[in-house]
Motif scaffolding. Structure first.
Motif, PDB file in Angstrom:
ATOM      1  N   GLN A 141       0.689  -1.290  -0.016  1.00 38.25           N
ATOM      2  CA  GLN A 141      -0.057   0.025  -0.211  1.00 38.25           C
ATOM      3  C   GLN A 141       0.854   1.196  -0.091  1.00 38.25           C
ATOM      4  O   GLN A 141       1.823   1.352   0.572  1.00 38.25           O
ATOM      5  CB  GLN A 141      -1.002   0.062   1.219  1.00 38.25           C
ATOM      6  CG  GLN A 141      -1.783  -1.301   1.504  1.00 38.25           C
ATOM      7  CD  GLN A 141      -2.773  -0.756   2.211  1.00 38.25           C
ATOM      8  OE1 GLN A 141      -3.733   0.354   2.052  1.00 38.25           O
ATOM      9  NE2 GLN A 141      -3.067  -1.607   3.376  1.00 38.25           N
ATOM     10  N   HIS A 186       7.885   0.955   6.072  1.00 34.83           N
ATOM     11  CA  HIS A 186       8.715   0.637   7.483  1.00 34.83           C
ATOM     12  C   HIS A 186       9.434  -0.486   7.434  1.00 34.83           C
ATOM     13  O   HIS A 186       9.305  -1.263   6.452  1.00 34.83           O
ATOM     14  CB  HIS A 186       7.495   0.639   8.679  1.00 34.83           C
ATOM     15  CG  HIS A 186       6.556  -0.324   8.656  1.00 34.83           C
ATOM     16  ND1 HIS A 186       6.657  -1.555   8.744  1.00 34.83           N
ATOM     17  CD2 HIS A 186       5.160  -0.029   8.493  1.00 34.83           C
ATOM     18  CE1 HIS A 186       5.604  -2.269   8.888  1.00 34.83           C
ATOM     19  NE2 HIS A 186       4.459  -1.383   8.634  1.00 34.83           N
ATOM     20  N   GLY A 210       4.115 -10.905   4.575  1.00 36.25           N
ATOM     21  CA  GLY A 210       4.460 -10.956   5.944  1.00 36.25           C
ATOM     22  C   GLY A 210       3.398 -12.062   6.534  1.00 36.25           C
ATOM     23  O   GLY A 210       2.190 -12.171   5.930  1.00 36.25           O
ATOM     24  N   ASP A 230       0.815 -11.249   8.644  1.00 34.09           N
ATOM     25  CA  ASP A 230      -0.257 -10.762   8.911  1.00 34.09           C
ATOM     26  C   ASP A 230      -1.283 -10.898   7.629  1.00 34.09           C
ATOM     27  O   ASP A 230      -2.543 -10.982   7.763  1.00 34.09           O
ATOM     28  CB  ASP A 230      -0.288  -9.264   9.187  1.00 34.09           C
ATOM     29  CG  ASP A 230       0.555  -8.618   7.920  1.00 34.09           C
ATOM     30  OD1 ASP A 230       1.399  -9.084   7.226  1.00 34.09           O
ATOM     31  OD2 ASP A 230       0.184  -7.198   7.913  1.00 34.09           O
ATOM     32  N   ILE A 287       7.945  -8.620  12.129  1.00 37.12           N
ATOM     33  CA  ILE A 287       8.805  -7.656  12.778  1.00 37.12           C
ATOM     34  C   ILE A 287       7.829  -6.756  13.686  1.00 37.12           C
ATOM     35  O   ILE A 287       6.780  -6.337  13.492  1.00 37.12           O
ATOM     36  CB  ILE A 287       9.455  -6.733  11.800  1.00 37.12           C
ATOM     37  CG1 ILE A 287      10.223  -7.513  10.739  1.00 37.12           C
ATOM     38  CG2 ILE A 287      10.323  -5.511  12.692  1.00 37.12           C
ATOM     39  CD1 ILE A 287      11.411  -8.473  11.483  1.00 37.12           C
ATOM     40  N   LYS A 338       2.795  -6.314  16.028  1.00 40.27           N
ATOM     41  CA  LYS A 338       3.506  -6.128  14.830  1.00 40.27           C
ATOM     42  C   LYS A 338       3.953  -4.569  14.761  1.00 40.27           C
ATOM     43  O   LYS A 338       3.071  -3.692  15.091  1.00 40.27           O
ATOM     44  CB  LYS A 338       3.034  -6.852  13.545  1.00 40.27           C
ATOM     45  CG  LYS A 338       1.723  -5.951  13.268  1.00 40.27           C
ATOM     46  CD  LYS A 338       1.505  -6.617  11.769  1.00 40.27           C
ATOM     47  CE  LYS A 338       0.806  -5.457  11.107  1.00 40.27           C
ATOM     48  NZ  LYS A 338       0.956  -5.437   9.640  1.00 40.27           N
ATOM     49  N   SER A 346       3.675  -1.479  12.741  1.00 39.42           N
ATOM     50  CA  SER A 346       2.746  -1.073  11.894  1.00 39.42           C
ATOM     51  C   SER A 346       2.413   0.492  11.749  1.00 39.42           C
ATOM     52  O   SER A 346       2.420   1.063  13.004  1.00 39.42           O
ATOM     53  CB  SER A 346       1.433  -1.665  12.469  1.00 39.42           C
ATOM     54  OG  SER A 346       0.083  -1.097  11.838  1.00 39.42           O
ATOM     55  N   LYS A 347       2.081   1.038  10.563  1.00 37.69           N
ATOM     56  CA  LYS A 347       1.956   2.505  10.451  1.00 37.69           C
ATOM     57  C   LYS A 347       0.894   2.912  11.235  1.00 37.69           C
ATOM     58  O   LYS A 347       0.834   4.169  11.498  1.00 37.69           O
ATOM     59  CB  LYS A 347       1.953   2.599   8.895  1.00 37.69           C
ATOM     60  CG  LYS A 347       0.933   2.266   8.254  1.00 37.69           C
ATOM     61  CD  LYS A 347       1.052   2.862   6.835  1.00 37.69           C
ATOM     62  CE  LYS A 347       0.002   2.065   5.789  1.00 37.69           C
ATOM     63  NZ  LYS A 347       0.122   0.641   5.882  1.00 37.69           N
ATOM     64  N   SER A 348      -0.166   2.000  11.463  1.00 43.56           N
ATOM     65  CA  SER A 348      -1.353   2.534  12.465  1.00 43.56           C
ATOM     66  C   SER A 348      -1.265   2.407  13.607  1.00 43.56           C
ATOM     67  O   SER A 348      -2.234   2.617  14.327  1.00 43.56           O
ATOM     68  CB  SER A 348      -2.484   1.991  11.635  1.00 43.56           C
ATOM     69  OG  SER A 348      -2.383   0.590  11.585  1.00 43.56           O
TER      70      SER A 348
END
Ligand code: AQP
Length: 332
Positions: free
Chosen positions: A9, A16, A147, A149, A186, A195, A197-199
């Protein structure tokens, strides 16, 4: 050559470290021996609200990062998802094959919708996994490097491919996930149970590849560990240290055993400092390469246009077969 496909995305501009170690690095390796299709999934990005100008820019930045990480447009097909309309066309067909209950069991949707609240959660986010199913099946991919997820979404992909094949006759290749255990998950540097995560609520434990290396070095140095001092690998009792060791191992190429021996008699600070240096040494030339691609947007657009042509050639063939099998009358 076996076909592989994956996507990323463009949501926040910078990838990251989890995205890179969990997925993108494998993409680079796999382009050598496979017929690889990689895309920036901008259609997926709008499942949460995006600023149009930022989305456009982030799509370019994402493509530049993929090239900077080592994707070679001579060896793989790199494109933007929205350039290939067959993705949404096949997604509709697959939506009509997916059970509502089945889609409701997707844990990523459950987690994200819980965080956002029902009023801000879109139907697009709900059907996101089905769009991903279409992404993979359109290219008849045998392997999908992702990954951990994404494992559940790939299970859905396999189920729907089999369902379609059973109902309409063999049409789709049933894909396998390609998930490397060592880097599949990671963790956040501040919250080793979650994990990266950008959020995440805070970005203190998030290593963005395009941040100033000094900022990331500081984050490595203040990573959460535990009250012990011995550097050893123990996921259950030392999740923070184990995560740092996995990242070190991925960047340095040293095995976990070698690293544990290497840090014998040293404390956590030594591991963190070394990791900060290792990351800086890798990310500095990476950023220079990314900037090089961003400085030449015309060339970037040319690469993406070429990729879209190659992708559409494959995608349109699959879609035509699907439309025929489903029973749509072909236009004369
Ligand atoms: N922490 C991670 N460890 C290993 N792999 C990871 N991936 C994501 N996070 C980790 C993998 O990166 C690829 C691209 O992911 P994406 O575009 O779906 O991004 P994402 O999952 O949306 O990334 P985030 O940061 O986790 O975003 P949010 O918080 O919005 O969900 C995928 O192969 C993914 O498995």
């Amino acid at each position: 050559r076996p076909r592989v496909l994956s996507g990323i995305q463009p949501t926040s501009g910078s990838f990251h470290l989890g995205n890179y170690l969990g997925a993108v690095r494998q993409w680079v390796d796999l382009q050598e021996a496979n017929d690889a299709f990689y895309m920036v999934v901008d259609l997926h990005a709008i499942t949460v609200e995006q600023d149009p100008a930022a989305l456009r820019q982030n799509s370019r930045i994402s493509a530049a990062q993929l090239l900077g990480a080592g994707l070679d447009p001579e060896r793989c097909t790199l494109f933007l998802q929205s350039h290939v309309p067959e993705h949404t066309q096949l997604a509709w067909v697959m939506n009509c094959l997916t059970g509502f209950g089945e889609a409701s069991r997707m844990t990523q949707f459950k987690d994200k919708s819980l965080k956002q609240g029902a009023d801000r959660t879109t139907v697009g986010l709900f059907t996101y996994p089905v769009l991903m199913v279409a992404d993979v099946l359109l290219y008849q991919a045998q392997a999908v490097p992702v990954g951990e997820d994404q494992r559940q979404h790939l299970e859905l992909t396999r189920d729907l491919a089999e369902r379609f094949n059973t109902r309409y006759g063999k049409t789709f290749t049933v894909p396998e996930p390609y998930i490397l255990k060592a880097t599949a998950k990671i963790q956040d540097l501040q919250d080793p149970a979650a994990k990266m995560s950008k959020s995440a609520a805070s970005d203190k434990g998030l290593i963005n590849l395009l941040d100033a290396p000094k900022t990331s070095a500081k984050k490595f140095k203040s990573a959460v560990t535990d009250t012990d001092t011995v550097v050893s690998y123990d996921e259950a009792n030392k999740p923070g240290v184990s995560n740092l060791l996995r990242i070190h191992s991925a960047l340095s190429g040293m095995s976990i055993e070698q690293l544990v021996a290497h840090f014998e008699g040293k404390m956590y600070g030594a591991l963190k400092t070394e990791l900060a240096e290792l990351f800086t040494d890798w990310v500095t030339p990476f950023q220079t390469r990314v900037q090089g691609y961003l400085d030449d947007p015309a060339e970037l657009d040319r690469v993406l246009a070429l990729g879209a042509d190659k992708a559409r050639a494959v995608a349109s063939e699959t879609l035509a077969e699907v439309y025929d099998r489903v029973g749509f009358l072909a236009p004369k």
